[in-house]
Motif scaffolding. Structure first.
Motif, short mmCIF file in Angstrom:
data_model
loop_
_atom_site.label_atom_id
_atom_site.label_comp_id
_atom_site.label_asym_id
_atom_site.label_seq_id
_atom_site.Cartn_x
_atom_site.Cartn_y
_atom_site.Cartn_z
N GLU A 118 -22.49 21.69 -13.07
CA GLU A 118 -21.74 21.99 -14.29
C GLU A 118 -20.47 21.17 -14.21
N ALA A 119 -20.11 20.51 -15.30
CA ALA A 119 -18.94 19.62 -15.26
C ALA A 119 -18.26 19.54 -16.62
N ARG A 120 -17.06 19.05 -16.58
CA ARG A 120 -16.27 18.75 -17.77
C ARG A 120 -15.98 17.26 -17.73
N TYR A 121 -16.34 16.55 -18.79
CA TYR A 121 -16.12 15.12 -18.90
C TYR A 121 -15.07 14.87 -19.98
N GLU A 122 -14.16 13.95 -19.72
CA GLU A 122 -13.18 13.52 -20.71
C GLU A 122 -13.26 12.00 -20.82
N VAL A 123 -13.62 11.53 -22.01
CA VAL A 123 -13.71 10.10 -22.29
C VAL A 123 -12.55 9.74 -23.20
N THR A 124 -11.75 8.77 -22.77
CA THR A 124 -10.62 8.31 -23.57
C THR A 124 -10.91 6.88 -23.99
N GLY A 125 -11.17 6.71 -25.27
CA GLY A 125 -11.47 5.39 -25.79
C GLY A 125 -10.24 4.50 -25.84
N ALA A 126 -10.47 3.19 -25.80
CA ALA A 126 -9.38 2.23 -25.91
C ALA A 126 -8.60 2.48 -27.20
N ASP A 127 -9.32 2.89 -28.25
CA ASP A 127 -8.66 3.38 -29.47
C ASP A 127 -8.78 4.90 -29.40
N SER A 128 -7.70 5.60 -29.38
CA SER A 128 -7.71 7.04 -29.13
C SER A 128 -8.54 7.84 -30.14
N ALA A 129 -8.91 7.24 -31.26
CA ALA A 129 -9.72 7.93 -32.26
C ALA A 129 -11.11 8.27 -31.73
N HIS A 130 -11.58 7.58 -30.70
CA HIS A 130 -12.91 7.80 -30.15
C HIS A 130 -12.87 8.48 -28.78
N SER A 131 -11.96 9.42 -28.62
CA SER A 131 -11.84 10.17 -27.37
C SER A 131 -12.44 11.55 -27.56
N PHE A 132 -13.06 12.08 -26.49
CA PHE A 132 -13.65 13.41 -26.59
C PHE A 132 -13.73 14.08 -25.22
N VAL A 133 -13.94 15.40 -25.27
CA VAL A 133 -14.12 16.22 -24.07
C VAL A 133 -15.47 16.91 -24.22
N ALA A 134 -16.25 16.95 -23.14
CA ALA A 134 -17.57 17.58 -23.18
C ALA A 134 -17.75 18.52 -22.00
N HIS A 135 -18.54 19.55 -22.23
CA HIS A 135 -18.95 20.48 -21.18
C HIS A 135 -20.45 20.30 -21.01
N ILE A 136 -20.90 20.05 -19.76
CA ILE A 136 -22.31 19.76 -19.52
C ILE A 136 -22.84 20.56 -18.34
N THR A 137 -24.14 20.82 -18.36
CA THR A 137 -24.83 21.44 -17.23
C THR A 137 -26.19 20.77 -17.07
N GLY A 138 -26.69 20.79 -15.87
CA GLY A 138 -28.00 20.20 -15.62
C GLY A 138 -28.28 20.09 -14.14
N LYS A 139 -29.19 19.19 -13.81
CA LYS A 139 -29.64 19.07 -12.43
C LYS A 139 -29.66 17.62 -11.97
N THR A 140 -29.46 17.46 -10.68
CA THR A 140 -29.64 16.16 -10.05
C THR A 140 -30.73 16.31 -9.00
N ASN A 141 -31.50 15.27 -8.82
CA ASN A 141 -32.60 15.25 -7.87
C ASN A 141 -32.18 14.37 -6.70
N ASN A 142 -31.99 14.96 -5.53
CA ASN A 142 -31.49 14.20 -4.38
C ASN A 142 -32.41 13.07 -3.94
N PRO A 143 -33.73 13.28 -3.82
CA PRO A 143 -34.58 12.16 -3.39
C PRO A 143 -34.58 10.97 -4.36
N THR A 144 -34.57 11.23 -5.67
CA THR A 144 -34.59 10.12 -6.63
C THR A 144 -33.19 9.63 -6.97
N GLN A 145 -32.17 10.43 -6.64
CA GLN A 145 -30.77 10.12 -6.93
C GLN A 145 -30.53 9.91 -8.42
N LYS A 146 -31.16 10.77 -9.24
CA LYS A 146 -31.02 10.74 -10.69
C LYS A 146 -30.63 12.12 -11.18
N ALA A 147 -29.96 12.14 -12.32
CA ALA A 147 -29.54 13.42 -12.90
C ALA A 147 -29.75 13.41 -14.41
#
Length: 172
Positions: free
Chosen positions: A89-118
């Motif tokens: 579970e994580a919180r992501y904050e993306v700040t665009g070079a132009d501040s009009a395209h900035s956002f905050v997201a809340h995400i959940t999911g899984k990562t697979n250790n052997p494949t190293q993908k999420a």
């Protein structure tokens, strides 16, 4: 039910052990066929490379639809008993070079250790595209000794390279 089926299919594909290049997270090509559209027809696909700065904090850079910077926080990390899957579970904050395209997201999911993908799913909770549903895929990237994944990353630091996609019809 349909969303659960789609997520299961995507998770299965991400965890299938297929190889992919670092510029093609989870084996998804960067072409137009792989892009999703927000309502109104705008392609919204944010690429990123991130790294842990000191657990649970993350930093990084973004590109694609929103060139800029990335910061995030791991809110929870719960490994399954089998050692293969980790619930995230994580919180992501993306700040665009132009501040009009900035956002905050809340995400959940899984990562697979052997494949190293999420594969993680969530919602934009603030800023540009607030309320939009998103999907995040990333691959774990270990740079060769003495190098970094991207110039901004510390040397010898494991990185996570992926894409944040706005799901079709999710943004208004």
């Amino acid at each position: 039910m349909r969303n659960a089926f789609i997520c299961l299919c995507i998770f299965t594909a991400a965890c299938s052990g297929q190889t992919s290049s670092p510029t093609s997270p989870s084996g998804v090509a960067g072409g137009a066929a792989a892009q999703t559209k927000a309502s109104g027809g705008t392609h919204v696909e944010v690429t990123f490379t991130k790294w842990i700065t000191g657990f649970p904090a993350m930093a990084g850079v973004t590109g694609g639809s929103v060139p800029g910077t990335f910061v995030g926080t791991v809110l929870s990390r719960d490994p399954f008993e089998n050692g293969t899957i980790v619930q995230l579970e994580a919180r992501y904050e993306v700040t665009g070079a132009d501040s009009a395209h900035s956002f905050v997201a809340h995400i959940t999911g899984k990562t697979n250790n052997p494949t190293q993908k999420a594969v993680l799913n969530g919602t934009v909770i603030g800023g540009w595209l607030a309320g939009a549903q998103i999907q995040v895929t990333f691959d774990v990237i270990v740079p060769p000794t003495g190098t970094s994944c991207v110039p901004q990353a510390p040397v010898n630091r494991t990185c996570f390279q992926g894409t944040i996609r706005v799901l079709p019809g999710a943004a208004s």
